[in-house]
Enzyme design. Structure first.
Site, mmCIF file in Angstrom:
data_model
loop_
_atom_site.group_PDB
_atom_site.id
_atom_site.type_symbol
_atom_site.label_atom_id
_atom_site.label_comp_id
_atom_site.label_asym_id
_atom_site.label_seq_id
_atom_site.Cartn_x
_atom_site.Cartn_y
_atom_site.Cartn_z
ATOM 1 N N HIS A 198 27.319 -1.829 73.174
ATOM 2 C CA HIS A 198 26.978 -2.013 74.578
ATOM 3 C C HIS A 198 27.038 -0.686 75.354
ATOM 4 O O HIS A 198 26.033 -0.252 75.912
ATOM 5 C CB HIS A 198 27.927 -3.043 75.205
ATOM 6 C CG HIS A 198 27.600 -3.375 76.635
ATOM 7 N ND1 HIS A 198 27.626 -4.655 77.154
ATOM 8 C CD2 HIS A 198 27.255 -2.578 77.676
ATOM 9 C CE1 HIS A 198 27.291 -4.628 78.429
ATOM 10 N NE2 HIS A 198 27.060 -3.379 78.783
ATOM 11 N N GLU A 229 29.881 -6.878 86.850
ATOM 12 C CA GLU A 229 31.031 -6.361 86.093
ATOM 13 C C GLU A 229 32.216 -6.040 87.000
ATOM 14 O O GLU A 229 33.131 -5.324 86.600
ATOM 15 C CB GLU A 229 30.632 -5.114 85.294
ATOM 16 C CG GLU A 229 29.549 -5.333 84.261
ATOM 17 C CD GLU A 229 29.970 -6.240 83.091
ATOM 18 O OE1 GLU A 229 31.156 -6.634 83.030
ATOM 19 O OE2 GLU A 229 29.109 -6.552 82.272
ATOM 20 N N HIS A 246 30.714 2.638 84.412
ATOM 21 C CA HIS A 246 30.213 2.017 83.181
ATOM 22 C C HIS A 246 28.760 2.410 82.982
ATOM 23 O O HIS A 246 27.982 2.434 83.936
ATOM 24 C CB HIS A 246 30.332 0.495 83.272
ATOM 25 C CG HIS A 246 29.577 -0.221 82.202
ATOM 26 N ND1 HIS A 246 29.879 -0.075 80.860
ATOM 27 C CD2 HIS A 246 28.528 -1.075 82.247
ATOM 28 C CE1 HIS A 246 29.053 -0.821 80.141
ATOM 29 N NE2 HIS A 246 28.217 -1.434 80.961
ATOM 30 N N GLU A 306 36.151 21.122 72.510
ATOM 31 C CA GLU A 306 36.774 20.784 73.787
ATOM 32 C C GLU A 306 37.195 19.314 73.894
ATOM 33 O O GLU A 306 37.904 18.942 74.835
ATOM 34 C CB GLU A 306 35.851 21.143 74.959
ATOM 35 C CG GLU A 306 34.696 20.207 75.163
ATOM 36 C CD GLU A 306 34.013 20.434 76.519
ATOM 37 O OE1 GLU A 306 34.504 21.249 77.312
ATOM 38 O OE2 GLU A 306 32.992 19.790 76.759
ATOM 39 N N HIS A 352 25.525 3.166 79.519
ATOM 40 C CA HIS A 352 25.074 2.904 78.149
ATOM 41 C C HIS A 352 24.593 4.191 77.480
ATOM 42 O O HIS A 352 23.398 4.343 77.222
ATOM 43 C CB HIS A 352 23.917 1.892 78.161
ATOM 44 C CG HIS A 352 24.198 0.621 78.903
ATOM 45 N ND1 HIS A 352 23.203 -0.168 79.445
ATOM 46 C CD2 HIS A 352 25.377 -0.011 79.188
ATOM 47 C CE1 HIS A 352 23.741 -1.235 80.017
ATOM 48 N NE2 HIS A 352 25.058 -1.155 79.893
#
Ligand SMILES: [Zn+2]
Length: 270
Positions: free
Chosen positions: A210, A116, A139, A169, A141
């Site tokens: 994803h 990625e 990144h 918040e 999941h």
């Protein structure tokens, strides 16, 4: 040279990977992180002229030319990073307009950076243009955000408003909201371009079905952004199927704006 395994920027990333795995956000080889480093941070730990390998990146990123990044390795498991940082992480310097990564340390088993990398570096370029202090792209999941993309409208305003309503918040932590990409094939320059485009207006970009991308000035800020959005998504999933008696109103959200000196994304509040 000092021992690189004692470098604060390395130990913090190792701790972050371990923590993210413990949160269940990075099953198997899921997730990847890149941290922009300064030459001065590296100089005590790495010989900057000792290039171990030259690895093509597969895209151009002129504005990042000459910059250094600590990046998690492709196919690597976050749960294992703490036991062998040198195999699971790497320090690269971008050259040739971003088309080549010079490996200065790491990927010791012959590996390379995350698949990625396009989404990471294109996001870095965009966030740096907005905030010169931006350093981290992350990144992962997270379970609840992922689940939410199956049952919630993917319209960014609607998605953001729901998250803001799930925990007081949220609007303070991410007043610009979250952006959302529909499902796309991962690991490509196309999703990298699309993610970077979304990073122009928010530090959080949800990849439907994803996971999520976050960007920030340091690992704590970026982790905290994702953590807060994920908590809100968890609350949403606990109540989505139940009759609501009340929620956080737009009036309350406006009060939070004033109290904490933040400005909600234009047009997102009534
Ligand atoms: Zn992923």
């Amino acid at each position: 040279m000092k021992d690189i395994l004692t470098a604060p920027w390395l130990t913090e990333l190792v701790r972050t990977c371990t923590n993210m795995y413990a949160h269940g956000w990075d099953e198997r080889n899921g997730g990847n992180i890149s941290v922009r480093l300064d030459e001065v941070q590296l100089a005590d730990y790495v010989y900057l002229t000792d290039v171990k390998r030259r690895i093509p990146t597969g895209f151009r990123a002129e504005t990042l030319d000459g910059m250094y990044f600590l990046v998690t390795g492709t196919g690597k498991y976050f749960k294992n990073v703490q036991y062998d940082p040198a195999a699971n992480l790497g320090v690269i310097r971008l050259v040739d307009g971003g088309e080549t990564a010079e490996l200065l340390w790491g990927y010791s088993d012959g590996g390379k950076f995350t698949s990625e990398l396009p989404a990471h570096l294109m996001s870095h370029a965009v966030r740096l243009a907005i905030d010169p202090e931006s350093r981290v792209v992350m990144h992962c999941h997270p379970n609840n955000l992922l689940a939410m993309t199956y049952i919630h409208d993917l319209d960014e305003r609607a998605f953001t408003r729901t998250l803001w309503q799930m925990e007081t918040e949220c609007i303070v932590v991410f007043p610009e909201g979250v952006n959302v990409l529909p499902w796309m094939l991962c690991g490509t320059n196309e999703i990298g371009d699309a993610t970077a485009e979304k990073m122009k207006t928010a530090r959080l970009v949800v990849w439907a079905q994803h996971g999520i991308y976050g960007a920030g000035r340091d690992l704590d800020e970026t982790f905290g952004l994702i953590e807060t959005a994920e908590k809100a998504a968890e609350v949403y999933l606990k109540i989505a199927h139940l009759p609501w008696k009340q929620t956080i109103t737009d009036d309350a959200l406006h009060q939070l704006e004033r109290r904490f000196g933040v400005k909600a994304r234009e047009g997102y509040l009534d």
